[in-house]
Design an enzyme around this catalytic site. Structure first.
Site, PDB file in Angstrom:
ATOM      1  N   HIS A  25       0.853  -1.188   0.000  1.00  0.00           N
ATOM      2  CA  HIS A  25       0.000   0.000   0.000  1.00  0.00           C
ATOM      3  C   HIS A  25       0.891   1.241   0.000  1.00  0.00           C
ATOM      4  O   HIS A  25       0.777   2.092   0.899  1.00  0.00           O
ATOM      5  CB  HIS A  25      -0.933   0.034   1.223  1.00  0.00           C
ATOM      6  CG  HIS A  25      -2.100  -0.901   1.128  1.00  0.00           C
ATOM      7  ND1 HIS A  25      -2.821  -1.320   2.226  1.00  0.00           N
ATOM      8  CD2 HIS A  25      -2.682  -1.506   0.068  1.00  0.00           C
ATOM      9  CE1 HIS A  25      -3.783  -2.126   1.836  1.00  0.00           C
ATOM     10  NE2 HIS A  25      -3.727  -2.276   0.538  1.00  0.00           N
ATOM     11  N   HIS A  81     -11.261  -9.422  -6.558  1.00  0.00           N
ATOM     12  CA  HIS A  81     -11.033  -8.132  -5.873  1.00  0.00           C
ATOM     13  C   HIS A  81     -10.216  -7.271  -6.834  1.00  0.00           C
ATOM     14  O   HIS A  81      -9.282  -7.767  -7.469  1.00  0.00           O
ATOM     15  CB  HIS A  81     -10.262  -8.449  -4.582  1.00  0.00           C
ATOM     16  CG  HIS A  81      -9.705  -7.306  -3.809  1.00  0.00           C
ATOM     17  ND1 HIS A  81     -10.338  -6.096  -3.674  1.00  0.00           N
ATOM     18  CD2 HIS A  81      -8.561  -7.205  -3.083  1.00  0.00           C
ATOM     19  CE1 HIS A  81      -9.590  -5.317  -2.898  1.00  0.00           C
ATOM     20  NE2 HIS A  81      -8.510  -5.959  -2.547  1.00  0.00           N
ATOM     21  N   GLU A  83      -8.172  -4.667  -6.358  1.00  0.00           N
ATOM     22  CA  GLU A  83      -6.916  -4.016  -5.996  1.00  0.00           C
ATOM     23  C   GLU A  83      -5.780  -4.590  -6.857  1.00  0.00           C
ATOM     24  O   GLU A  83      -5.765  -5.780  -7.179  1.00  0.00           O
ATOM     25  CB  GLU A  83      -6.632  -4.202  -4.490  1.00  0.00           C
ATOM     26  CG  GLU A  83      -5.705  -3.137  -3.963  1.00  0.00           C
ATOM     27  CD  GLU A  83      -5.720  -3.013  -2.428  1.00  0.00           C
ATOM     28  OE1 GLU A  83      -6.331  -3.863  -1.752  1.00  0.00           O
ATOM     29  OE2 GLU A  83      -5.110  -2.060  -1.917  1.00  0.00           O
ATOM     30  N   ASP A  85      -2.769  -5.525  -6.670  1.00  0.00           N
ATOM     31  CA  ASP A  85      -1.868  -6.650  -6.363  1.00  0.00           C
ATOM     32  C   ASP A  85      -2.459  -7.970  -6.864  1.00  0.00           C
ATOM     33  O   ASP A  85      -1.755  -8.962  -6.991  1.00  0.00           O
ATOM     34  CB  ASP A  85      -1.533  -6.723  -4.868  1.00  0.00           C
ATOM     35  CG  ASP A  85      -2.726  -6.663  -3.961  1.00  0.00           C
ATOM     36  OD1 ASP A  85      -3.710  -5.977  -4.297  1.00  0.00           O
ATOM     37  OD2 ASP A  85      -2.696  -7.306  -2.888  1.00  0.00           O
ATOM     38  N   HIS A 147     -11.660  -7.011   1.972  1.00  0.00           N
ATOM     39  CA  HIS A 147     -11.656  -5.766   2.710  1.00  0.00           C
ATOM     40  C   HIS A 147     -12.073  -4.555   1.873  1.00  0.00           C
ATOM     41  O   HIS A 147     -12.037  -3.422   2.358  1.00  0.00           O
ATOM     42  CB  HIS A 147     -10.250  -5.493   3.300  1.00  0.00           C
ATOM     43  CG  HIS A 147      -9.212  -5.180   2.265  1.00  0.00           C
ATOM     44  ND1 HIS A 147      -8.563  -3.973   2.240  1.00  0.00           N
ATOM     45  CD2 HIS A 147      -8.762  -5.864   1.216  1.00  0.00           C
ATOM     46  CE1 HIS A 147      -7.720  -3.948   1.219  1.00  0.00           C
ATOM     47  NE2 HIS A 147      -7.829  -5.090   0.601  1.00  0.00           N
ATOM     48  N   ASP A 166      -8.017 -11.798  -0.118  1.00  0.00           N
ATOM     49  CA  ASP A 166      -7.217 -11.219   0.973  1.00  0.00           C
ATOM     50  C   ASP A 166      -7.554 -11.810   2.349  1.00  0.00           C
ATOM     51  O   ASP A 166      -6.679 -11.887   3.222  1.00  0.00           O
ATOM     52  CB  ASP A 166      -7.446  -9.700   1.041  1.00  0.00           C
ATOM     53  CG  ASP A 166      -6.670  -8.937  -0.020  1.00  0.00           C
ATOM     54  OD1 ASP A 166      -5.585  -9.394  -0.423  1.00  0.00           O
ATOM     55  OD2 ASP A 166      -7.159  -7.886  -0.454  1.00  0.00           O
ATOM     56  N   TYR A 194      -1.731  -8.420   9.742  1.00  0.00           N
ATOM     57  CA  TYR A 194      -2.581  -8.147   8.575  1.00  0.00           C
ATOM     58  C   TYR A 194      -3.992  -7.775   9.048  1.00  0.00           C
ATOM     59  O   TYR A 194      -4.575  -6.788   8.603  1.00  0.00           O
ATOM     60  CB  TYR A 194      -2.622  -9.406   7.699  1.00  0.00           C
ATOM     61  CG  TYR A 194      -3.194  -9.224   6.324  1.00  0.00           C
ATOM     62  CD1 TYR A 194      -2.357  -8.966   5.243  1.00  0.00           C
ATOM     63  CD2 TYR A 194      -4.563  -9.329   6.088  1.00  0.00           C
ATOM     64  CE1 TYR A 194      -2.869  -8.813   3.967  1.00  0.00           C
ATOM     65  CE2 TYR A 194      -5.080  -9.172   4.820  1.00  0.00           C
ATOM     66  CZ  TYR A 194      -4.234  -8.916   3.759  1.00  0.00           C
ATOM     67  OH  TYR A 194      -4.754  -8.757   2.501  1.00  0.00           O
ATOM     68  N   HIS A 227      -2.603 -14.090  -0.373  1.00  0.00           N
ATOM     69  CA  HIS A 227      -1.274 -13.724   0.139  1.00  0.00           C
ATOM     70  C   HIS A 227      -0.833 -14.776   1.150  1.00  0.00           C
ATOM     71  O   HIS A 227      -1.606 -15.137   2.047  1.00  0.00           O
ATOM     72  CB  HIS A 227      -1.298 -12.389   0.890  1.00  0.00           C
ATOM     73  CG  HIS A 227      -1.661 -11.197   0.048  1.00  0.00           C
ATOM     74  ND1 HIS A 227      -0.865 -10.707  -0.951  1.00  0.00           N
ATOM     75  CD2 HIS A 227      -2.743 -10.382   0.096  1.00  0.00           C
ATOM     76  CE1 HIS A 227      -1.433  -9.646  -1.490  1.00  0.00           C
ATOM     77  NE2 HIS A 227      -2.589  -9.432  -0.884  1.00  0.00           N
TER      78      HIS A 227
END
Ligand code: FEO
Length: 398
Positions: A25, A81, A83, A85, A147, A166, A194, A227
């Site tokens: 992030h 998701h 995001e 990554d 999230h 995540d 996390y 992850h």
């Protein structure tokens, strides 16, 4: 070089282990043990790819995928998701297979379009929607705020794998892939960090979603996160741990966080710590210099604490910047059911303690007293008073 790894007859890990990653992030989250971006290829009568990897590895990802399968054989891409990554290799991949449908939530259509400005063949899905692959089937479960509003889980029947993106993940680089082949201590340290730093504000949604998923009574052989390790041995252990963490988690711990200009506030912090042990010999006391220690590790220790003491010298009628920064993180994380108080030394105006008290109250802490202040360098009398303050504080939060 082929880097994929077979999980089962039908499922292959096609992600990327990022051993060098030291922050995530941007610079917001430290990752002392690297991370991984886990993506999965499912080969049944139909072929589905679940998630991709972060942008810097997009070419490597597509190359590796090509060594595993002819891309034209991929029937479906599932993006759990938006995001980057996890979705970051989509542009590189979709240049080769532009018409393949992308299954994702309606919110992920927004985030993916927002990131990549491409009008790919999106197929929005809702909880309970399924996708037949042949012998197995994918069942989608929306997981908003686990999230991001666009997050979802995917359950694969037959192999009984929950792809959780995540949720249940850790920033942890490993070649070993599974929880039973990694250090339990290390993966739990990373998993709680996390949770504390990313998921704390969404704990109510976490509890609701976990209850919903557990009520489905699905057999779960593995939880394949995006992850860190795949939970293979006793996979539901991390789900039960999340329930604990989401339930206003606390240990019998008091965490002291301070910063100091000329060691006056530091001396007070240490005297308070000594006093806490007198007030409650069973409580764990942890002391952190916010200017020197990693802010995310400090947040993890605040997450674990039942009560927090925050100290700063007064400077320019305000706080030292590391304390202001930590308190901004604390405010956003919306901790529940925690007590607190402030302390600090000062030379002239001395607003620090009052300011911290206000920030603790604003962040939802129950402030148990008006705090402790000492002028200039604390002398023996002031340090004894700080020790007494610590003793009383420990007794009041017992
Ligand atoms: Fe791992 Fe929310 O991205």
């Amino acid at each position: 070089m082929k880097t994929s790894k077979k999980l089962t007859e039908k499922v292959t890990w096609v992600g990327k282990v990022d051993w060098e990653l030291s922050s995530f992030h941007g610079e917001e989250l430290s990752t002392h043990r690297g991370s991984s971006y886990n993506a999965y290829l499912i080969r049944d009568e139909k072929v589905a790819l679940i998630d991709t990897v972060w942008v810097p590895f997009d070419k490597e990802f597509v190359k590796n995928l090509k060594s595993e399968i002819d891309l034209k054989e991929i029937d479906y891409v599932i993006i759990q998701h938006g995001e980057i990554d996890h979705s970051g290799s989509l542009p590189e991949l979709m240049r080769e297979i532009p018409d393949v449908p992308i299954y994702c939530t309606q919110n992920a259509v927004k985030s993916l379009k927002g990131h990549y400005h491409q009008d790919w063949n999106f197929v929005p899905v809702k909880t309970g929607d399924t996708l037949d692959l042949g012998e197995s089937k994918l069942v989608f479960v929306e997981a908003p705020m686990l999230h991001w509003p666009d997050s979802m889980f995917t359950y694969m029947t037959g192999e009984n794998i929950l792809f959780s993106n995540d949720a249940f993940g850790q920033h942890y680089a490993t070649e070993s892939l599974y929880n039973d082949r990694s250090s339990e201590c290390e993966i739990y340290e990373e998993a709680i960090k996390y949770y504390a730093n990313i998921l704390t504000p969404f704990s109510r949604q976490v509890l609701k979603k976990i209850d919903e998923v557990l009520a489905m009574n699905l057999p779960v052989n593995m939880i394949a996160t995006s992850h860190g390790v795949i939970w293979r041995h006793d996979p539901l252990q991390i789900v039960h741990k999340y329930k604990e963490w989401a339930s206003d988690y606390q240990e019998n711990q008091i965490t002291i966080v301070y910063d100091t200009m000329w060691n006056g506030t530091k001396a007070i912090a240490e005297a308070i710590a000594a006093g806490i042990q007198l007030g409650d010999p069973d409580v764990t006391v942890k002391l952190y210099h916010a200017g020197k220690e990693d802010k995310n590790d400090i947040i993890t220790q605040i997450f674990k604490a039942k009560a927090v003491l925050v100290g700063s010298s007064t400077v320019n009628n305000g706080l030292l910047s590391s304390i202001a920064s930590i308190m901004e993180l604390v405010k956003g994380l919306k901790f529940k059911n925690k007590k607190g108080a402030a302390f600090g030394s000062y030379g002239w105006s001395g607003e620090g303690v009052k300011l911290i008290t206000g920030l603790l109250e604003g962040a939802g802490f129950e402030v148990v007293n008006e705090g402790f202040r000492a002028m200039w360098q604390p002398d023996e009398e002031a340090l004894n008073a700080a020790k007494e303050f610590g003793k009383n504080f420990a007794e009041s939060v017992k």
